[in-house]
Design an enzyme around this catalytic site. Structure first.
Site, PDB file in Angstrom:
ATOM      1  CG  HIS A 120      -1.878   1.009   1.416  1.00  0.00           C
ATOM      2  ND1 HIS A 120      -1.600   2.261   1.888  1.00  0.00           N
ATOM      3  CD2 HIS A 120      -3.210   0.990   1.160  1.00  0.00           C
ATOM      4  CE1 HIS A 120      -2.716   2.979   1.918  1.00  0.00           C
ATOM      5  NE2 HIS A 120      -3.705   2.242   1.487  1.00  0.00           N
TER       6      HIS A 120
ATOM      7  CG  ASP B  19       0.636  -2.464   6.154  1.00  0.00           C
ATOM      8  OD1 ASP B  19      -0.366  -2.659   6.859  1.00  0.00           O
ATOM      9  OD2 ASP B  19       0.624  -1.760   5.125  1.00  0.00           O
TER      10      ASP B  19
ATOM     11  CD  GLN C 149      -6.863  -4.382   4.145  1.00  0.00           C
ATOM     12  OE1 GLN C 149      -7.812  -5.077   4.544  1.00  0.00           O
ATOM     13  NE2 GLN C 149      -7.023  -3.131   3.782  1.00  0.00           N
TER      14      GLN C 149
ATOM     15  CE  LYS D   7      -7.209  -0.221   6.431  1.00  0.00           C
ATOM     16  NZ  LYS D   7      -7.948   0.329   5.301  1.00  0.00           N
TER      17      LYS D   7
ATOM     18  CB  CYS E 245      -3.825   3.402  -1.491  1.00  0.00           C
ATOM     19  SG  CYS E 245      -5.030   4.685  -1.219  1.00  0.00           S
TER      20      CYS E 245
HETATM   21  N1  7TS Z   1      -1.677  -0.797   4.653  1.00  0.00           N
HETATM   22  C1  7TS Z   1      -2.590  -1.542   4.025  1.00  0.00           C
HETATM   23  C2  7TS Z   1      -2.243  -2.920   3.563  1.00  0.00           C
HETATM   24  C3  7TS Z   1      -3.868  -0.995   3.820  1.00  0.00           C
HETATM   25  O1  7TS Z   1      -4.789  -1.750   3.210  1.00  0.00           O
HETATM   26  C4  7TS Z   1      -4.167   0.301   4.271  1.00  0.00           C
HETATM   27  C5  7TS Z   1      -5.495   0.956   4.010  1.00  0.00           C
HETATM   28  C6  7TS Z   1      -3.170   1.006   4.943  1.00  0.00           C
HETATM   29  C7  7TS Z   1      -1.933   0.422   5.107  1.00  0.00           C
HETATM   30  C8  7TS Z   1      -3.399   2.370   5.500  1.00  0.00           C
HETATM   31  O2  7TS Z   1      -4.275   2.298   6.550  1.00  0.00           O
HETATM   32  P1  7TS Z   1      -4.835   3.638   7.225  1.00  0.00           P
HETATM   33  O3  7TS Z   1      -5.885   3.154   8.159  1.00  0.00           O
HETATM   34  O4  7TS Z   1      -3.700   4.289   7.919  1.00  0.00           O
HETATM   35  O5  7TS Z   1      -5.386   4.466   6.108  1.00  0.00           O
HETATM   36  N2  7TS Z   1      -6.173   0.392   2.921  1.00  0.00           N
HETATM   37  C9  7TS Z   1      -7.288   0.886   2.334  1.00  0.00           C
HETATM   38  C10 7TS Z   1      -7.932   0.242   1.299  1.00  0.00           C
HETATM   39  O6  7TS Z   1      -7.595  -0.829   0.826  1.00  0.00           O
HETATM   40  N3  7TS Z   1      -8.976   0.973   0.903  1.00  0.00           N
HETATM   41  O7  7TS Z   1      -9.033   2.076   1.666  1.00  0.00           O
HETATM   42  C11 7TS Z   1      -7.984   2.026   2.563  1.00  0.00           C
END
Ligand code: 7TS
Length: 422
Positions: free
Chosen positions: A139, A216, A219, A242, A380
């Protein structure tokens, strides 16, 4: 109202016990609505997931009964707020099976967790000519912080390739574990492909060369049991929103010895021991990394979310979602013109696909008319799109409250798209 969410002990977990999905759905008020006159089928859980009633209750209770700043007041409300905030840290510790609460830093989310490591660890440890190793399925939040660091330090970003199924090419990864690599930063589960990475292997190979590993977990944490001590990862970041908790809160796990040796991330209140204009000394862990008033309500809500998912059992959640993913994979593979992007052997609940001759945004718009929420775009993860030679995908992403009927609705929705654009 002071119900006992914090005292709730997780039920014994057995993957054999099927989930009572209808009972679970009743805990999520948002799922009851209709969209464009159709029952909502919420299949955008990788972007953010919905919140069960206990999380909503915890937020409301904090703001109606305990609202106060933490770590500073001697008064009742502040004591209650501080206790609830710190109790949540304990819940995150148990959720990740970290050894100590001081290894859990509350952050805004995965993005801030990665940036914290890039800033504090990276600026101290990385010098000109050094290397940071990531993969081709990251990401943007696990790419850009390292690019910023590399640019500043004259260091280099290495990218381990993936195969056509969206799996990491482990032998190529291993070749890139060169002497100048100072950190490996890899996603546990890919948001665009659903691939579950062989993180045990990645960590073993990296540690054999003395290289620390950040995972990370954005997910992974919502879908499977994570045990940072068993994994032996050095850092682990995830987002509260999430894992069925509030937005704006997440956690970074770091091994105490590493965190202790790192300089602070942001200067301000709460992260200091004493301040004079001549010299400031920093607070101990975890407070050294929590400058300023944190998202107190968010942390408390995250604690309630963790109680909720652990109450169901992460193994049961994983087993149920696996069956749902298999069912969905079958259903989509049976539709001519659909090509799944991300067909790794080890996958978590993501169905990313392209439909021949139809732009993903059109797919998403028609599905929305059917009450189906999916995400379209590059998720992203632009380098992943580039790797597969496509501009975007339509992505359905699953959670434990999704049903097989919703997967059928998705398949029927895609058929409708085909009729409209055929
Ligand atoms: N890493 C992964 C693998 C992600 O899927 C996401 C967000 C992030 C980092 C960043 O997370 P945040 O909570 O700090 O924004 N992924 C997604 C997505 O797949 N669609 O919207 C956000």
């Amino acid at each position: 109202m002071h119900a006992t969410i914090h005292e709730m002990t997780p039920a014994p977990t057995s993957p054999d016990v099927a989930l009572d999905v209808q009972r679970i759905r009743a805990d999520f008020p948002i799922l009851r609505q209709q969209v464009h006159g159709k029952p909502l089928a919420y299949l955008d859980n990788a972007a953010t997931s919905q919140k069960p009633q206990p999380v909503l209750d915890a937020l409301l209770r904090f703001y109606t009964e305990d609202c106060s700043n933490i770590h500073r007041g001697v008064h009742q409300l502040s004591e209650r707020a501080t206790a609830a905030y710190e109790r949540s840290r304990g819940k995150v510790r148990r959720f990740l099976n970290a050894a100590e609460g001081r290894e859990i830093i509350f952050v805004r989310g995965t993005t801030e967790g990665v940036n914290l490591v890039a800033y504090a660890f990276g600026r101290q440890r990385v010098t000109a000519g050094d290397e940071i190793l990531i993969t081709a399925m990251e990401h943007h939040s696990n790419i850009v912080p390292w690019q910023i660091l590399c640019e500043e330090k004259g260091a280099r970003l290495l990218v381990a390739p993936i195969n056509d199924a969206g799996e990491l090419r482990l032998e190529e990864f291993e070749k890139l574990l060169r002497p100048r690599v100072k950190l490996v930063s890899v996603t546990h589960v890919s948001n665009a492909l659903g691939t579950v990475n062989p993180v045990e292997e990645i960590i073993r190979m990296s540690h054999a060369r003395g290289i620390p590993v950040l995972l990370d977990g954005a997910q992974a944490a919502p879908h499977m049991k994570v045990d940072v001590r068993e994994l032996d990862c050095d850092f682990y970041a995830f987002s509260g929103h999430k894992v069925f908790g509030p937005t704006g809160i997440g956690a970074l796990y770091g091994k105490a010895a590493l965190l202790d040796a790192m300089p602070p991330f942001q200067g301000g209140g709460d992260m200091i021991r004493s301040v004079t204009f001549e010299k400031t000394t920093y607070n101990s862990l975890p407070y050294k990394f929590e400058g300023g008033t944190p998202h107190i309500a968010g942390a408390i809500g995250l604690g309630a979310a963790i109680d909720y998912v652990m109450g169901i059992g992460m193994d049961r959640i994983a087993a149920y979602e696996r069956s749902l993913l298999e069912y969905g994979t079958q259903a989509l593979e049976n539709i001519s013109g659909v090509r799944l992007i991300g067909t790794a052997k080890e996958k978590a609940g993501v169905l990313s696909f392209v439909l021949e001759g139809v732009h993903p945004h059109d797919v998403g718009t028609v599905l929305d008319q059917e009450g189906i929420a999916v995400r379209t775009g590059h998720h992203c993860a632009q380098p992943v799109m580039e790797r597969f030679g496509i501009p975007a995908t339509t992505r359905a992403s699953l959670a434990f409250y999704n049903t097989h009927e919703e997967v059928d609705t998705l398949a029927a929705g895609i058929q409708k798209v085909k009729e409209l654009f055929g």
